[in-house]
Design an enzyme around this catalytic site. Structure first.
Site, short mmCIF file in Angstrom:
data_model
loop_
_atom_site.label_atom_id
_atom_site.label_comp_id
_atom_site.label_asym_id
_atom_site.label_seq_id
_atom_site.Cartn_x
_atom_site.Cartn_y
_atom_site.Cartn_z
N CYS A 47 13.83 -1.57 -41.35
CA CYS A 47 12.56 -1.47 -42.09
C CYS A 47 11.71 -2.74 -41.98
CB CYS A 47 12.80 -1.09 -43.54
SG CYS A 47 13.84 -2.23 -44.48
N ASP A 176 5.22 2.58 -46.59
CA ASP A 176 6.69 2.55 -46.58
C ASP A 176 7.20 2.91 -45.18
OD1 ASP A 176 9.41 2.99 -46.94
OD2 ASP A 176 9.16 4.03 -48.85
N HIS A 178 10.18 3.69 -44.20
CA HIS A 178 11.49 4.36 -44.20
C HIS A 178 11.44 5.83 -43.79
CE1 HIS A 178 12.19 0.77 -46.69
NE2 HIS A 178 13.41 0.84 -46.22
#
Length: 221
Positions: A47, A176, A178
Site C-alpha cells: 500500500c 485508499d 487497498h
C-alpha cells in the site's frame, strides 16, 4: 503499466460539509494506483508503494519538465532506489517489506528531485485535528500536491487529496490504495468508497501518524 489507472478519482464528490466551511484541495491531475494495478500482486504489503505511485503520477503531470515526464517508478524500482541510496540492505530488493512516509520522502526526492516535509503527529485524532489539519490547509493552498499518511497502530497507507473544516471538526479527502481487482471507472471508485471524505475524529485515537508532504510550490502548476 498492465492496467489502466483511473485519473482524478475524487472529481465530482460532494463536499462533506455545507455552510461556512474552509476547504483546501489538490491542484492538478494524478492517477489512482492500487494493489495489483500493474499486474504485480502486492496485497498485504504494497500500500505504501501504491500511494507513492499516486503521488509520483501527480509529479509527472505537474512537476517534471515539459516533454520529460518520468513515469511513476515500479515497485522493484522503488525498492532498488532505496537500496542504492543506502537506506535499505541488499536483500530488501525483491522482498515484500512495507515502506512508509519516510521512505516515500526519499523515493520522491530520488526520482523527481522534490524535497518533502515529514510531519509527525502524536496522539491520534485529537492531535490531527489540532496540528495536522492546519498544516494540510497550508500545504494544499501553497503546494497543491497529494500527501501520504501512515501510522503505527493505524499502519495502512493513505493518500490525502484535501481537507475541509468547520467549527465542529474536519474531514480529510482520502484515496485508499487497498483496492484489488479489475480497473474501475471514477464513479465506481467513489461508490465503493476507495476515495471519499473521512472525519478526522474517526481515525485511530491511539495511533501516531506521519505525513509526507511534497514541497512543490517553487514550480508553477
Amino acid at each position: 503499466m498492465a492496467k489502466v489507472t483511473p485519473e482524478n478519482v475524487h472529481v465530482g464528490l460532494p463536499a462533506p460539509l455545507v455552510g461556512p466551511v474552509k476547504c483546501s484541495l489538490i491542484k492538478g491531475d494524478y492517477q489512482y494506483y492500487y494493489y495489483g494495478c500493474d499486474g504485480q500482486d502486492d496485497r498485504g504489503w504494497g500500500c505504501g508503494y501504491r500511494t507513492i505511485q499516486t503521488m509520483a503520477s501527480w509529479l509527472c503531470h505537474n512537476w517534471a519538465p515539459k516533454g520529460q515526464p518520468r513515469p511513476p517508478p515500479s515497485l522493484p524500482e522503488i525498492q532498488q532506489a532505496l537500496v542504492s541510496m543506502g537506506d535499505k540492505p541488499g536483500w530488501f530488493s525483491g522482498s515484500r517489506e512495507w515502506i512508509g512516509t519516510f521512505e516515500a520522502s526519499l523515493v520522491l526526492d530520488y526520482f523527481y528531485d522534490v524535497p518533502c516535509k515529514v510531519l509527525h503527529v502524536r496522539g491520534g485524532g485529537a492531535e490531527l485535528e489540532q496540528v495536522a489539519v492546519k498544516e494540510l490547509h497550508q500545504h494544499f493552498e501553497k503546494h497543491g500536491s497529494p500527501v501520504m499518511m501512515g501510522g503505527d497502530r493505524d499502519n495502512s497507507s493513505k493518500g490525502i487529496l484535501g481537507v475541509c473544516t468547520e467549527n465542529k471538526g474536519s474531514y480529510m479527502l482520502i484515496v485508499d490504495p487497498h483496492y484489488y481487482g479489475c480497473p474501475l471507472e471514477r464513479e465506481e471508485v467513489q461508490r465503493r468508497g476507495w476515495v471519499g471524505w473521512k472525519r478526522v475524529s474517526s481515525l485511530d485515537q491511539s495511533s501516531f501518524y506521519n505525513l509526507c508532504m511534497p514541497q512543490t510550490c517553487q514550480k508553477k502548476l
